[in-house]
Write an enzyme that holds these catalytic residues in place. Structure first.
Site, PDB file in Angstrom:
ATOM      1  N   GLU A 185     -10.727  -7.122   5.546  1.00 39.73           N
ATOM      2  CA  GLU A 185     -10.986  -5.680   5.494  1.00 39.73           C
ATOM      3  C   GLU A 185      -9.883  -4.993   4.698  1.00 39.73           C
ATOM      4  OE1 GLU A 185     -12.774  -4.230   9.510  1.00 39.73           O
ATOM      5  OE2 GLU A 185     -11.862  -6.206   9.713  1.00 39.73           O
ATOM      6  N   GLU A 226       8.691   1.363  -2.922  1.00 39.25           N
ATOM      7  CA  GLU A 226       7.938   0.104  -3.089  1.00 39.25           C
ATOM      8  C   GLU A 226       8.790  -0.948  -3.800  1.00 39.25           C
ATOM      9  OE1 GLU A 226       3.265   1.178  -3.518  1.00 39.25           O
ATOM     10  OE2 GLU A 226       4.449   1.397  -5.333  1.00 39.25           O
ATOM     11  N   HIS A 262       0.848  -1.201   0.000  1.00 35.99           N
ATOM     12  CA  HIS A 262       0.000   0.000   0.000  1.00 35.99           C
ATOM     13  C   HIS A 262       0.881   1.248   0.000  1.00 35.99           C
ATOM     14  CE1 HIS A 262      -3.638   2.270   0.515  1.00 35.99           C
ATOM     15  NE2 HIS A 262      -3.011   2.992   1.421  1.00 35.99           N
TER      16      HIS A 262
HETATM   17  C1  GRF Z   1       1.371   0.702  -6.280  1.00 33.20           C
HETATM   18  O1  GRF Z   1       1.595   2.037  -5.902  1.00 33.20           O
HETATM   19  C2  GRF Z   1       0.726  -0.060  -5.169  1.00 33.20           C
HETATM   20  O2  GRF Z   1       1.136   0.345  -3.901  1.00 33.20           O
HETATM   21  C3  GRF Z   1      -0.719   0.316  -5.373  1.00 33.20           C
HETATM   22  O3  GRF Z   1      -0.890   0.300  -6.764  1.00 33.20           O
HETATM   23  C4  GRF Z   1       0.348   0.630  -7.394  1.00 33.20           C
HETATM   24  C5  GRF Z   1       0.638  -0.447  -8.388  1.00 33.20           C
HETATM   25  O4  GRF Z   1       1.672  -0.112  -9.258  1.00 33.20           O
HETATM   26  N1  GRF Z   1      -1.582  -0.569  -4.624  1.00 33.20           N
HETATM   27  P1  GRF Z   1       2.270  -1.217 -10.250  1.00 33.20           P
HETATM   28  O5  GRF Z   1       1.099  -1.846 -11.007  1.00 33.20           O
HETATM   29  O6  GRF Z   1       3.023  -2.217  -9.448  1.00 33.20           O
HETATM   30  O7  GRF Z   1       3.159  -0.434 -11.190  1.00 33.20           O
END
Ligand code: GRF
Length: 207
Positions: free
Chosen positions: A148, A179, A114
Site C-alpha cells: 500500500e 531528507e 516521503h
Molecule cells: C523527494 O522529496 C522525495 O521525498 C519524494 O520525491 C522527491 C525526490 O527528489 N518522494 P529527488 O529526486 O531525490 O531530488
C-alpha cells in the site's frame, strides 16, 4: 546478504535524484559503509541516471511503455536488482507503485522516503498539500514499503516547522535538506544491522 560486509543498495528513482546524490556522496565520503550497486529509473530522461553514471554506478533506465503490462515491467526491475546482487531496495523519489514481484523478493527490505509526516499527506503532492492545509508542522518520513502506497512501518521521522513567511519553495527547500541528511542516516542504521521490524513497529538498536 552478499558475502562482503557492505550492503548493496539498489536505488529506484524517477527524476532529479538529489536524494540519490546524498546517498552516493555519503558512500564516497565513507560515512555510509555501503555500496550503490545499481540505480534504476522508470523515466529514461531522469537526471538521477546521469548522477549515477558520474559516480561510476551502473544506471538503468527502464520505460514502462516498453513492457506489455505493469507486472512485466516490475519483473524487469526485479531482474536488474537481482543481476546486481542487491541486498536492499532504496526508493528515492520513485513515483510509481512498486509491484509485488519486487516486494516479495525483498521482504522488509524495501525502503521509501516521503516528504511529510506519514500517515498525514500520503501521495505524490505531499509538500503542496501540507502547505495548502496550513499545518504548522510537516516533515520527512523514512519507512519500509509494503503493497500500500506510503503505508509501511515507519523507521524514522523528522519534523519540519512551517514558518509564517514560508512560500511553498522555501518549505520544499527545508524539507529536502532534512531528507538529504535523514535518508543516509537511516541507511547507516541499516548498514550497521541496527534496524529490526516487529509488525508495524520498527526498533533501531541503540537509538
Ligand atoms: C523527494 O522529496 C522525495 O521525498 C519524494 O520525491 C522527491 C525526490 O527528489 N518522494 P529527488 O529526486 O531525490 O531530488
Amino acid at each position: 546478504m552478499n558475502n562482503s560486509l557492505k550492503p548493496r543498495f539498489g536505488v529506484l528513482i524517477s527524476g532529479n535524484g538529489s536524494n540519490l546524490q546524498a546517498i552516493l556522496d555519503a558512500c564516497a565520503a565513507g560515512t555510509l559503509d555501503a555500496e550503490v550497486a545499481v540505480v534504476i529509473s522508470n523515466k529514461l530522461e531522469a537526471y538521477g541516471l546521469e548522477r549515477a553514471r558520474k559516480s561510476g554506478v551502473r544506471a538503468a533506465g527502464l520505460s514502462p511503455a516498453h513492457y506489455e503490462d505493469a507486472a512485466a515491467f516490475d519483473r524487469a526491475v526485479l531482474g536488474e536488482l537481482l543481476r546486481h546482487k542487491v541486498d536492499w531496495v532504496v526508493m528515492a523519489g520513485y513515483m510509481r507503485l512498486l509491484g509485488s514481484h519486487v516486494l516479495d523478493a525483498f521482504p522488509q527490505r524495501v525502503l521509501n522516503l516521503h516528504p511529510a509526516l506519514l500517515p498525514a499527506f500520503p501521495g505524490a503532492h505531499a509538500i503542496e498539500e501540507a502547505f495548502s492545509a496550513g499545518v504548522k508542522e510537516t516533515g520527512v518520513t523514512v519507512h519500509i514499503a509494503n503493497e500500500e502506497f506510503d503505508q509501511g512501518p515507519i523507521i524514522a521521522q523528522e519534523a519540519v516547522p512551517v514558518l509564517p513567511d514560508d512560500s511553498l519553495e522555501s518549505l520544499e527547500e527545508r524539507i529536502h535538506a532534512v531528507e538529504h541528511r535523514l535518508y543516509p542516516e537511516v541507511l547507516r542504521w541499516i548498514a550497521a544491522g541496527r534496524v529490526r521490524v516487529h509488525d508495524r513497529k520498527v526498533v533501531v538498536d541503540g537509538h
